[in-house]
Write a protein that holds these residues in place. Structure first.
Motif, PDB file in Angstrom:
ATOM      1  N   ILE A  41       0.845  -1.198   0.000  1.00 29.38           N
ATOM      2  CA  ILE A  41       0.000   0.000   0.000  1.00 29.38           C
ATOM      3  C   ILE A  41       0.880   1.247   0.000  1.00 29.38           C
ATOM      4  N   GLU A  42       0.511   2.195  -0.846  1.00 26.97           N
ATOM      5  CA  GLU A  42       1.210   3.478  -0.905  1.00 26.97           C
ATOM      6  C   GLU A  42       0.188   4.611  -0.896  1.00 26.97           C
ATOM      7  N   VAL A  43       0.315   5.513   0.067  1.00 25.09           N
ATOM      8  CA  VAL A  43      -0.557   6.694   0.111  1.00 25.09           C
ATOM      9  C   VAL A  43      -0.010   7.701  -0.895  1.00 25.09           C
ATOM     10  N   VAL A  44      -0.793   7.967  -1.934  1.00 25.44           N
ATOM     11  CA  VAL A  44      -0.299   8.815  -3.025  1.00 25.44           C
ATOM     12  C   VAL A  44      -0.800  10.253  -2.947  1.00 25.44           C
ATOM     13  N   GLY A  45      -1.842  10.490  -2.129  1.00 27.01           N
ATOM     14  CA  GLY A  45      -2.360  11.852  -2.071  1.00 27.01           C
ATOM     15  C   GLY A  45      -3.345  12.062  -0.949  1.00 27.01           C
ATOM     16  N   GLU A  46      -3.633  13.346  -0.679  1.00 27.77           N
ATOM     17  CA  GLU A  46      -4.595  13.737   0.343  1.00 27.77           C
ATOM     18  C   GLU A  46      -5.455  14.888  -0.176  1.00 27.77           C
ATOM     19  N   ALA A  47      -6.676  14.942   0.359  1.00 22.91           N
ATOM     20  CA  ALA A  47      -7.565  16.052   0.007  1.00 22.91           C
ATOM     21  C   ALA A  47      -8.503  16.323   1.182  1.00 22.91           C
ATOM     22  N   GLY A  48      -8.961  17.580   1.257  1.00 27.09           N
ATOM     23  CA  GLY A  48      -9.837  17.969   2.358  1.00 27.09           C
ATOM     24  C   GLY A  48     -11.310  17.853   2.045  1.00 27.09           C
ATOM     25  N   ASN A  49     -11.659  17.580   0.788  1.00 33.13           N
ATOM     26  CA  ASN A  49     -13.066  17.372   0.415  1.00 33.13           C
ATOM     27  C   ASN A  49     -13.115  16.686  -0.946  1.00 33.13           C
ATOM     28  N   GLY A  50     -14.294  16.319  -1.362  1.00 33.66           N
ATOM     29  CA  GLY A  50     -14.447  15.574  -2.600  1.00 33.66           C
ATOM     30  C   GLY A  50     -14.024  16.328  -3.838  1.00 33.66           C
ATOM     31  N   GLN A  51     -14.264  17.639  -3.860  1.00 32.36           N
ATOM     32  CA  GLN A  51     -13.887  18.418  -5.036  1.00 32.36           C
ATOM     33  C   GLN A  51     -12.369  18.472  -5.198  1.00 32.36           C
ATOM     34  N   GLU A  52     -11.654  18.605  -4.078  1.00 28.67           N
ATOM     35  CA  GLU A  52     -10.191  18.593  -4.141  1.00 28.67           C
ATOM     36  C   GLU A  52      -9.697  17.264  -4.695  1.00 28.67           C
ATOM     37  N   LEU A  53     -10.328  16.181  -4.265  1.00 28.23           N
ATOM     38  CA  LEU A  53      -9.959  14.857  -4.776  1.00 28.23           C
ATOM     39  C   LEU A  53     -10.123  14.790  -6.288  1.00 28.23           C
ATOM     40  N   LEU A  54     -11.279  15.212  -6.778  1.00 27.09           N
ATOM     41  CA  LEU A  54     -11.553  15.146  -8.211  1.00 27.09           C
ATOM     42  C   LEU A  54     -10.607  16.039  -9.011  1.00 27.09           C
ATOM     43  N   ASP A  55     -10.182  17.136  -8.395  1.00 29.97           N
ATOM     44  CA  ASP A  55      -9.231  18.026  -9.078  1.00 29.97           C
ATOM     45  C   ASP A  55      -7.839  17.398  -9.167  1.00 29.97           C
ATOM     46  N   THR A  67      -3.954  13.957 -12.157  1.00 27.61           N
ATOM     47  CA  THR A  67      -2.487  13.961 -12.084  1.00 27.61           C
ATOM     48  C   THR A  67      -1.962  13.043 -10.988  1.00 27.61           C
ATOM     49  N   THR A  68      -2.864  12.567 -10.111  1.00 26.05           N
ATOM     50  CA  THR A  68      -2.457  11.658  -9.030  1.00 26.05           C
ATOM     51  C   THR A  68      -3.404  10.470  -9.025  1.00 26.05           C
ATOM     52  N   PRO A  69      -3.243   9.541  -9.932  1.00 23.37           N
ATOM     53  CA  PRO A  69      -4.156   8.395 -10.016  1.00 23.37           C
ATOM     54  C   PRO A  69      -4.096   7.523  -8.766  1.00 23.37           C
ATOM     55  N   ALA A  70      -5.233   6.912  -8.437  1.00 22.28           N
ATOM     56  CA  ALA A  70      -5.329   6.062  -7.247  1.00 22.28           C
ATOM     57  C   ALA A  70      -6.172   4.833  -7.557  1.00 22.28           C
ATOM     58  N   ASP A  71      -5.934   3.787  -6.779  1.00 25.67           N
ATOM     59  CA  ASP A  71      -6.723   2.558  -6.905  1.00 25.67           C
ATOM     60  C   ASP A  71      -7.872   2.537  -5.901  1.00 25.67           C
ATOM     61  N   VAL A  72      -7.613   3.099  -4.708  1.00 21.49           N
ATOM     62  CA  VAL A  72      -8.609   3.117  -3.636  1.00 21.49           C
ATOM     63  C   VAL A  72      -8.650   4.499  -3.009  1.00 21.49           C
ATOM     64  N   VAL A  73      -9.860   4.985  -2.744  1.00 21.61           N
ATOM     65  CA  VAL A  73     -10.039   6.259  -2.052  1.00 21.61           C
ATOM     66  C   VAL A  73     -10.671   5.989  -0.691  1.00 21.61           C
ATOM     67  N   LEU A  74      -9.984   6.425   0.386  1.00 18.64           N
ATOM     68  CA  LEU A  74     -10.569   6.394   1.730  1.00 18.64           C
ATOM     69  C   LEU A  74     -11.286   7.714   1.916  1.00 18.64           C
ATOM     70  N   LEU A  75     -12.610   7.669   1.998  1.00 10.79           N
ATOM     71  CA  LEU A  75     -13.426   8.872   1.852  1.00 10.79           C
ATOM     72  C   LEU A  75     -14.307   9.105   3.080  1.00 10.79           C
ATOM     73  N   ASP A  76     -14.212  10.289   3.638  1.00  9.24           N
ATOM     74  CA  ASP A  76     -15.110  10.689   4.720  1.00  9.24           C
ATOM     75  C   ASP A  76     -16.492  10.963   4.143  1.00  9.24           C
ATOM     76  N   ALA A  77     -17.531  10.681   4.913  1.00 10.15           N
ATOM     77  CA  ALA A  77     -18.887  10.888   4.407  1.00 10.15           C
ATOM     78  C   ALA A  77     -19.347  12.327   4.569  1.00 10.15           C
ATOM     79  N   GLN A 118     -13.032   2.797 -12.211  1.00  9.59           N
ATOM     80  CA  GLN A 118     -12.039   1.811 -11.791  1.00  9.59           C
ATOM     81  C   GLN A 118     -11.567   2.045 -10.348  1.00  9.59           C
ATOM     82  N   VAL A 119     -11.840   3.217  -9.796  1.00  7.39           N
ATOM     83  CA  VAL A 119     -11.398   3.553  -8.444  1.00  7.39           C
ATOM     84  C   VAL A 119     -12.387   2.997  -7.424  1.00  7.39           C
ATOM     85  N   ARG A 120     -11.882   2.252  -6.455  1.00  2.00           N
ATOM     86  CA  ARG A 120     -12.739   1.703  -5.404  1.00  2.00           C
ATOM     87  C   ARG A 120     -12.838   2.695  -4.249  1.00  2.00           C
TER      88      ARG A 120
END
Length: 214
Positions: free
Chosen positions: A27-41, A45-55, A75-77
């Motif tokens: 497992i490699e943590v490739v990025g962080e974001a403070g909300n869903g829009q930041e993630l989508l932005d 440029t920072t592809p991921a396989d799994v997103v750990l997402l706060d509700a 493809q992202v889980r």
């Protein structure tokens, strides 16, 4: 190597997750974001396989983000990590495309199992939520069917039932409740349908056995 993206509006939560996963093999943590829009932005440029997402997040919450991910990045889980424990909301997130749901109060070991399960392409629901839902299902099954039927009556329907049991006619009940005869007949028919009884006598017997009548 499985690429994990952390999304939570609290930096301390992201720091804790990053520390938890720092030495986890594969497992490699490739990025962080403070909300869903930041993630989508950031995902282009920072592809991921799994997103750990706060509700529960500002700007774009977990549900809206999951819906966007299903369309734009199928493809992202998605593994939801949240304090919210409402069954209906959890169901909405799974319907939206989430692969797993874990409470933030879960043990670290369970969070790791959840991540591995989602990575493997399976769904995951944390044990506390699963057991709580099971208890509710069992409690509902154990509730007597007759009680369920009687509990469906409204306050006005219960009043009409009480007066019927006292032997009052439809006209007398209408006068006593300051309403029309047709309204009382409608109430009586609704009571029969809700309790699935064939006539007034059967209805009153059911109400008496359930202690509904005074």
């Amino acid at each position: 190597m499985n690429r994990v993206f952390l999304v939570d509006d609290h930096t301390i939560v992201r720091d804790g997750l990053r520390a938890l996963l720092a030495h986890e093999p594969g497992i490699e943590v490739v990025g962080e974001a403070g909300n869903g829009q930041e993630l989508l932005d950031l995902l282009p440029t920072t592809p991921a396989d799994v997103v750990l997402l706060d509700a529960n997040m500002p700007v774009l919450d977990g549900l809206a983000t999951t819906q966007r991910l299903r369309i734009e990045y199928p493809q992202v889980r998605v593994l939801i990590l949240s304090m919210l424990a409402h069954e209906r909301y959890i169901g909405q997130l799974f319907d939206a495309g989430a692969s797993g749901y874990v409470l933030k109060s879960a043990e670290k070991a369970e969070i790791l199992v959840a991540i591995q399960t989602v990575i493997a392409g399976r769904q995951f629901l944390c044990s506390d939520l699963g057991l709580n839902m099971l208890r509710k299902v069992l409690a509902k099954e154990e509730e007597p069917e007759e009680t369920n039927k009687v509990s469906r009556l409204s306050r006005r329907e219960t009043e009409v039932l009480q007066l019927l049991s006292e032997g009052l006619t439809t006209n007398e009940i209408a006068e006593k409740l300051f309403t029309s005869k047709r309204t009382i007949e409608t109430h009586r028919q609704n009571i029969l349908e809700k309790t699935q009884t064939k006539n007034t006598a059967a209805l009153i017997r059911l109400a008496v056995t359930q202690g509904l009548l005074t």
